[in-house]
Write an enzyme that holds these catalytic residues in place. Structure first.
Site, short mmCIF file in Angstrom:
data_model
loop_
_atom_site.label_atom_id
_atom_site.label_comp_id
_atom_site.label_asym_id
_atom_site.label_seq_id
_atom_site.Cartn_x
_atom_site.Cartn_y
_atom_site.Cartn_z
N ASP A 74 -36.00 74.09 -8.62
CA ASP A 74 -36.60 75.40 -8.37
C ASP A 74 -35.94 76.50 -9.21
OD1 ASP A 74 -38.44 74.44 -6.52
OD2 ASP A 74 -37.01 74.55 -4.87
N GLY A 75 -34.61 76.38 -9.44
CA GLY A 75 -33.92 77.39 -10.26
C GLY A 75 -34.47 77.40 -11.67
N ARG B 237 -36.54 80.37 -13.71
CA ARG B 237 -36.17 80.87 -15.04
C ARG B 237 -37.39 80.87 -15.97
NH1 ARG B 237 -31.70 77.33 -13.93
NH2 ARG B 237 -30.04 78.63 -13.13
N ASN C 100 -39.64 85.03 -6.01
CA ASN C 100 -39.08 84.75 -4.68
C ASN C 100 -38.67 86.03 -3.95
OD1 ASN C 100 -39.16 82.01 -4.31
ND2 ASN C 100 -37.03 81.64 -4.90
N ASP C 101 -37.65 86.70 -4.52
CA ASP C 101 -37.06 87.78 -3.72
C ASP C 101 -36.16 88.72 -4.51
OD1 ASP C 101 -34.93 85.93 -4.08
OD2 ASP C 101 -35.22 85.10 -2.10
N HIS D 8 -16.50 93.83 3.72
CA HIS D 8 -17.13 95.15 3.81
C HIS D 8 -18.65 95.02 3.76
CE1 HIS D 8 -16.47 99.68 2.82
NE2 HIS D 8 -17.37 99.48 3.76
N ASP E 85 -24.70 91.75 6.14
CA ASP E 85 -24.18 91.06 4.94
C ASP E 85 -25.13 91.27 3.77
OD1 ASP E 85 -22.05 90.16 6.35
OD2 ASP E 85 -22.49 88.03 6.16
N ALA F 145 -27.46 88.50 8.67
CA ALA F 145 -26.32 88.77 9.55
C ALA F 145 -26.19 90.27 9.87
CB ALA F 145 -25.02 88.23 8.93
N GLN G 226 -30.63 85.69 -9.48
CA GLN G 226 -29.80 86.09 -10.62
C GLN G 226 -29.29 87.50 -10.40
OE1 GLN G 226 -29.65 84.34 -13.76
NE2 GLN G 226 -31.25 82.82 -13.50
N1 LIG Z 1 -28.63 80.84 1.83
C1 LIG Z 1 -29.64 80.57 1.03
O1 LIG Z 1 -30.57 79.83 1.36
C2 LIG Z 1 -29.72 81.22 -0.32
C3 LIG Z 1 -28.63 81.93 -0.84
C4 LIG Z 1 -28.79 82.51 -2.11
C5 LIG Z 1 -29.98 82.39 -2.81
N2 LIG Z 1 -31.00 81.69 -2.25
C6 LIG Z 1 -32.29 81.56 -2.92
O2 LIG Z 1 -32.15 80.92 -4.14
C7 LIG Z 1 -33.17 81.40 -4.97
C8 LIG Z 1 -32.83 81.07 -6.37
O3 LIG Z 1 -32.92 79.65 -6.50
P1 LIG Z 1 -31.93 78.82 -7.39
O4 LIG Z 1 -32.39 77.38 -7.35
O5 LIG Z 1 -31.73 79.51 -8.69
O6 LIG Z 1 -30.57 79.02 -6.60
P2 LIG Z 1 -29.71 77.95 -5.79
O7 LIG Z 1 -29.37 76.82 -6.71
O8 LIG Z 1 -28.60 78.68 -5.11
O9 LIG Z 1 -30.80 77.45 -4.77
C9 LIG Z 1 -31.02 77.82 -3.49
C10 LIG Z 1 -31.94 76.79 -2.84
O10 LIG Z 1 -33.21 77.41 -2.58
C11 LIG Z 1 -34.26 76.53 -3.01
N3 LIG Z 1 -35.42 77.37 -3.31
C12 LIG Z 1 -35.57 78.24 -4.34
N4 LIG Z 1 -36.77 78.84 -4.25
C13 LIG Z 1 -37.38 78.34 -3.14
C14 LIG Z 1 -38.62 78.58 -2.49
N5 LIG Z 1 -39.49 79.48 -2.96
N6 LIG Z 1 -38.93 77.89 -1.36
C15 LIG Z 1 -38.05 76.99 -0.87
N7 LIG Z 1 -36.85 76.73 -1.41
C16 LIG Z 1 -36.51 77.40 -2.53
C17 LIG Z 1 -33.67 75.79 -4.18
O11 LIG Z 1 -34.35 74.57 -4.42
C18 LIG Z 1 -32.24 75.54 -3.69
O12 LIG Z 1 -32.15 74.41 -2.86
C19 LIG Z 1 -33.24 82.88 -4.67
O13 LIG Z 1 -34.48 83.44 -4.98
C20 LIG Z 1 -32.93 82.90 -3.18
O14 LIG Z 1 -34.11 82.96 -2.40
C21 LIG Z 1 -30.89 81.09 -1.04
N1 LIG Z 2 -30.33 74.83 -18.36
C1 LIG Z 2 -29.18 74.33 -17.84
N2 LIG Z 2 -28.30 73.73 -18.65
C2 LIG Z 2 -27.16 73.23 -18.17
N3 LIG Z 2 -26.79 73.26 -16.89
C3 LIG Z 2 -27.61 73.85 -16.02
C4 LIG Z 2 -28.87 74.42 -16.45
N4 LIG Z 2 -29.48 74.93 -15.37
C5 LIG Z 2 -28.67 74.70 -14.33
N5 LIG Z 2 -27.54 74.03 -14.70
C6 LIG Z 2 -26.45 73.52 -13.84
O1 LIG Z 2 -27.04 72.91 -12.71
C7 LIG Z 2 -26.62 73.52 -11.49
C8 LIG Z 2 -27.83 73.71 -10.59
O2 LIG Z 2 -28.59 74.78 -11.15
P1 LIG Z 2 -29.91 75.25 -10.49
O3 LIG Z 2 -29.74 75.25 -8.99
O4 LIG Z 2 -30.37 76.49 -11.12
O5 LIG Z 2 -30.83 74.03 -10.95
P2 LIG Z 2 -32.23 73.68 -10.45
O6 LIG Z 2 -33.11 73.61 -11.63
O7 LIG Z 2 -32.63 74.57 -9.34
O8 LIG Z 2 -32.01 72.22 -9.90
P3 LIG Z 2 -31.61 71.82 -8.41
O9 LIG Z 2 -32.87 71.66 -7.67
O10 LIG Z 2 -30.91 70.52 -8.61
O11 LIG Z 2 -30.69 72.91 -7.88
C9 LIG Z 2 -25.99 74.84 -11.90
O12 LIG Z 2 -24.93 75.21 -11.07
C10 LIG Z 2 -25.51 74.54 -13.29
O13 LIG Z 2 -24.23 73.96 -13.24
#
Ligand SMILES: NC(=O)c1ccc[n+]([C@@H]2O[C@H](COP(=O)([O-])OP(=O)(O)OC[C@H]3O[C@@H](n4cnc5c(N)ncnc54)[C@H](O)[C@@H]3O)[C@@H](O)[C@H]2O)c1
Ligand SMILES: Nc1ncnc2c1ncn2[C@@H]1O[C@H](COP(=O)(O)OP(=O)(O)OP(=O)(O)O)[C@@H](O)[C@H]1O
Length: 354
Positions: free
Chosen positions: A69-70, A74, A176-177, A187, A206, A241, A276
């Site tokens: 999803d990350g 992107r 997402n958000d 704090h 928080d 929280a 991000q």
């Molecule tokens: N406590 C938490 O759950 C928490 C904390 C920080 C950020 N986030 C979320 O992470 C998102 C960024 O994702 P990331 O993958 O770069 O960060 P990340 O790697 O910290 O992932 C957070 C988790 O959220 C999941 N996720 C992301 N978008 C989702 C969606 N629309 N529906 C269900 N699950 C989803 C991802 O697969 C991952 O398991 C932010 O938009 C925020 O919503 C969640």
């Molecule tokens: N383009 C990239 N190149 C190298 N490493 C990456 C890249 N994107 C993410 N990572 C590494 O993978 C970890 C997970 O990143 P991220 O949660 O954004 O991946 P994701 O695509 O959402 O996959 P997942 O579902 O496994 O979390 C990061 O902490 C980072 O170490």
């Protein structure tokens, strides 16, 4: 519409994603479609704004993401700026946003190229701010640890106007958000929350999440918020929280903006967009979050089975008491024609019931 140019966003830390990139390159070569890899990660390269990233990749009309999803978020950040469609290949852990299994990449690209793949549009949020947000250098390394270099600070939207107290329109879109969170462990943030310009409450918390329906299953969900269908438009406000009795989500209408004003004696607050870090707010600063005109266009192979995905990805378990009550079939619809009064409703195809 045939594909003219592909932009490829791959999770470079994952072997399966690098292998899948080879499949995309081979498909593009066979169909004479130019393909540019977009590096959203490496530290030795200056991170670009989404517009610059799209331009440097030749303004692709299809962005393929290979990761979780990350990685999808992107790619969507870049695609939304030019109206490109996004094809998310599922090579991650949760895969809520990614649609296509790696084995189906070529089939999916064929379907998009032939104009057979349905495209689903998702609402995004954008932001106005009392000043251009910045990330102090000393915070960048700790906040971005393990997430690659920080994105450049948001700039103002080229087409918009500023002034008269309405703040600077930032060139950002959140699928997402938008999250405002405390910076120091001890704090909390003190924030006045206004919906449609009216004070809802001052929160000590928080953090505070303003989410789209797509984002309702991400951070907002983890903070206790409801699940919203991604087919709808709404602005979801969820506190994290909150140290007060009223800690519930408010689901506002899509034309109801949410403003967050950092109170004079609050701690500083980090602002993240789709996970991000994009800025730090000081007491007295504010942001307004509201529906953006741009939508993310997702390629689907079939119409989304959102509730099936919810059940599967969140591993929903049935109430133990129902174990002796009988089984629930995965679909509920008769095999016959849909009666006229139900014709406009989203229902599974008749074959699903078989
Ligand atoms: N406590 C938490 O759950 C928490 C904390 C920080 C950020 N986030 C979320 O992470 C998102 C960024 O994702 P990331 O993958 O770069 O960060 P990340 O790697 O910290 O992932 C957070 C988790 O959220 C999941 N996720 C992301 N978008 C989702 C969606 N629309 N529906 C269900 N699950 C989803 C991802 O697969 C991952 O398991 C932010 O938009 C925020 O919503 C969640
Ligand atoms: N383009 C990239 N190149 C190298 N490493 C990456 C890249 N994107 C993410 N990572 C590494 O993978 C970890 C997970 O990143 P991220 O949660 O954004 O991946 P994701 O695509 O959402 O996959 P997942 O579902 O496994 O979390 C990061 O902490 C980072 O170490």
């Amino acid at each position: 519409m045939p594909v003219h140019r592909v932009g490829l966003v791959a999770h470079q830390g994952r072997d399966a994603a690098r292998e899948a990139a080879g499949v995309v390159h081979a498909w593009c070569a066979a169909h004479e479609v130019p393909c540019t890899e977009i590096d959203v990660w490496s530290a030795d390269q200056h991170r670009r704004s989404a517009r610059e990233e799209a331009r440097a990749a030749g303004d692709p009309d299809l962005v393929v993401t290979l990761g979780g999803d990350g990685t999808f978020l992107r790619g969507a950040r870049i695609a939304v700026k030019t109206g490109a469609t996004v094809l998310g290949v599922d090579l991650g852990k949760v895969g809520f946003l990614t649609e296509v299994p790696a084995a189906d990449i070529a089939t999916a690209l064929d379907a998009v190229h032939a104009g057979h793949a349905p495209v689903e549009e998702r609402m995004t949020l954008t932001v106005r701010a009392s000043r251009l947000p910045e990330v102090p250098a000393e915070l960048e390394s700790s906040f971005c640890y393990g997430r690659g270099p920080a994105l450049p600070p948001p700039q103002t939207r080229p087409e918009s106007t500023a002034g008269d107290g309405w703040g600077l329109p930032l060139d950002v879109n959140a699928l997402n958000d938008v999250v405002v969170e405390k910076l120091a462990r001890d704090h909390q943030v003190g924030v006045g929350v206004y919906i449609s310009g009216r004070l809802l409450a001052a929160y000590s918390a928080d953090g505070l999440v303003v989410a789209t329906p797509t984002g309702s299953t991400a951070y907002s969900f983890a903070a206790g918020g409801p699940v919203l269908s991604p087919h709808m438009d709404a602005v979801v406000f969820t506190p994290i929280a909150a140290h007060m009795t009223f800690n519930r989500t408010v689901v506002a209408a899509p034309d109801e903006p949410v403003a967050l004003r950092i109170l004079p004696h609050s701690g500083r607050a980090a602002v993240s967009i789709d996970g991000q870090l994009r800025g730090v707010l000081d007491p007295g600063d504010w942001i307004g979050v509201y529906r953006a005109p741009q939508r993310v266009r997702l390629v689907r192979l079939q119409p989304t089975d959102f509730y099936g995905r919810l059940r599967e990805r969140f591993r929903l378990t049935d109430a133990p008491a129902t174990a002796t009550d009988g089984e629930s079939a995965p679909f509920f619809r008769p095999d016959s024609c849909v009666p006229p009064d139900l014709a406009g409703l989203r229902l599974p195809p008749p074959t699903a019931a078989r």
